[in-house]
Design a protein around this motif. Sequence first.
Motif, PDB file in Angstrom:
ATOM      1  N   VAL A 189      -0.063   4.466  -2.990  1.00 35.36           N
ATOM      2  CA  VAL A 189      -0.009   6.050  -2.355  1.00 35.36           C
ATOM      3  C   VAL A 189       0.972   6.840  -2.365  1.00 35.36           C
ATOM      4  CG1 VAL A 189      -2.839   4.711  -1.352  1.00 35.36           C
ATOM      5  CG2 VAL A 189      -0.531   5.654   0.233  1.00 35.36           C
TER       6      VAL A 189
ATOM      7  N   PHE B 184      -9.160   8.750   1.738  1.00 34.73           N
ATOM      8  CA  PHE B 184      -9.539   9.149   0.307  1.00 34.73           C
ATOM      9  C   PHE B 184     -10.603   9.373  -0.149  1.00 34.73           C
ATOM     10  CE2 PHE B 184      -8.563   8.296  -4.132  1.00 34.73           C
ATOM     11  CZ  PHE B 184      -8.099   8.939  -3.901  1.00 34.73           C
TER      12      PHE B 184
ATOM     13  N   PHE C 296       0.707  -0.985   0.181  1.00 35.67           N
ATOM     14  CA  PHE C 296       0.260   0.107  -0.078  1.00 35.67           C
ATOM     15  C   PHE C 296       0.609   1.488   0.159  1.00 35.67           C
ATOM     16  CE2 PHE C 296      -2.841   3.265   2.541  1.00 35.67           C
ATOM     17  CZ  PHE C 296      -3.455   3.497   1.823  1.00 35.67           C
TER      18      PHE C 296
ATOM     19  N   ARG D 136      -6.933   5.287   5.969  1.00 40.19           N
ATOM     20  CA  ARG D 136      -6.599   5.564   4.309  1.00 40.19           C
ATOM     21  C   ARG D 136      -7.005   5.432   2.550  1.00 40.19           C
ATOM     22  NH1 ARG D 136      -2.999   8.505   7.614  1.00 40.19           N
ATOM     23  NH2 ARG D 136      -1.156   7.561   8.442  1.00 40.19           N
ATOM     24  N   ILE D 137      -7.480   4.558   2.920  1.00 42.02           N
ATOM     25  CA  ILE D 137      -7.871   4.385   1.529  1.00 42.02           C
ATOM     26  C   ILE D 137     -10.099   5.348   1.852  1.00 42.02           C
ATOM     27  CG2 ILE D 137      -9.921   2.692   0.763  1.00 42.02           C
ATOM     28  CD1 ILE D 137      -7.045   0.255   0.863  1.00 42.02           C
TER      29      ILE D 137
ATOM     30  N   LEU E 259      -6.339   0.312   5.302  1.00 44.48           N
ATOM     31  CA  LEU E 259      -8.114   0.241   5.054  1.00 44.48           C
ATOM     32  C   LEU E 259      -8.807   1.569   5.537  1.00 44.48           C
ATOM     33  CD1 LEU E 259     -10.979  -0.276   4.418  1.00 44.48           C
ATOM     34  CD2 LEU E 259     -11.381  -1.426   6.438  1.00 44.48           C
TER      35      LEU E 259
END
Length: 189
Positions: free
Chosen positions: A67, A124, A63, A120-121, A118
Amino acid sequence: SIEFGAYKLTGVGMDLLYKDNRLAAEKFIMDLLKGSLGGQLFLVQTAQGPMLNFSTEFAGLDFNDLVGEKVAVNGAKSQIDGNMQLGFKVNQGVGEEKIAIDQIEAKIAITRIGEEALDRILLFLDPEESKPAIVDTRAKLKLASPRRLLISLENGNLSVEVWLDMLGGVVKAPELKRIPIASLKRFQL
């Protein structure tokens, strides 16, 4: 190997086939983002024009490499496993015409992901914390660990489902259902 921007594909192997007006990479495997990716790709003719169908399974994708360092996640919790199916109408976006998001269909199932990755996703997807389902799921991540994540993109709409291991059982977090991609700040274009 193939390099595009900051990303590099190495150890690429595939079986390529062109038959009956159909292009296929029936089996491919490669190393990407410190993990592995394998699957198949087909370019087929349909009544609406050419259609690209892509399906893949991935394991150990990092990940942090995906990113960038600004949102780094620690250690093994940054690794992601899962699969993806993608469909794209190739005949759209020819010449000056732009490709619209509703011409892309995708399903991404993530079967292993760390709590911080998760989080961070989800951040986002909703940086302004305006979607109650995402805010609630992020709050639950303080007490639970992710079990599975399903992201669907269909007809220009995004749906997100998350299952969490919480207090000895599996709990489904509130769903984000059919949110128009154009309404999400990061995806307006």
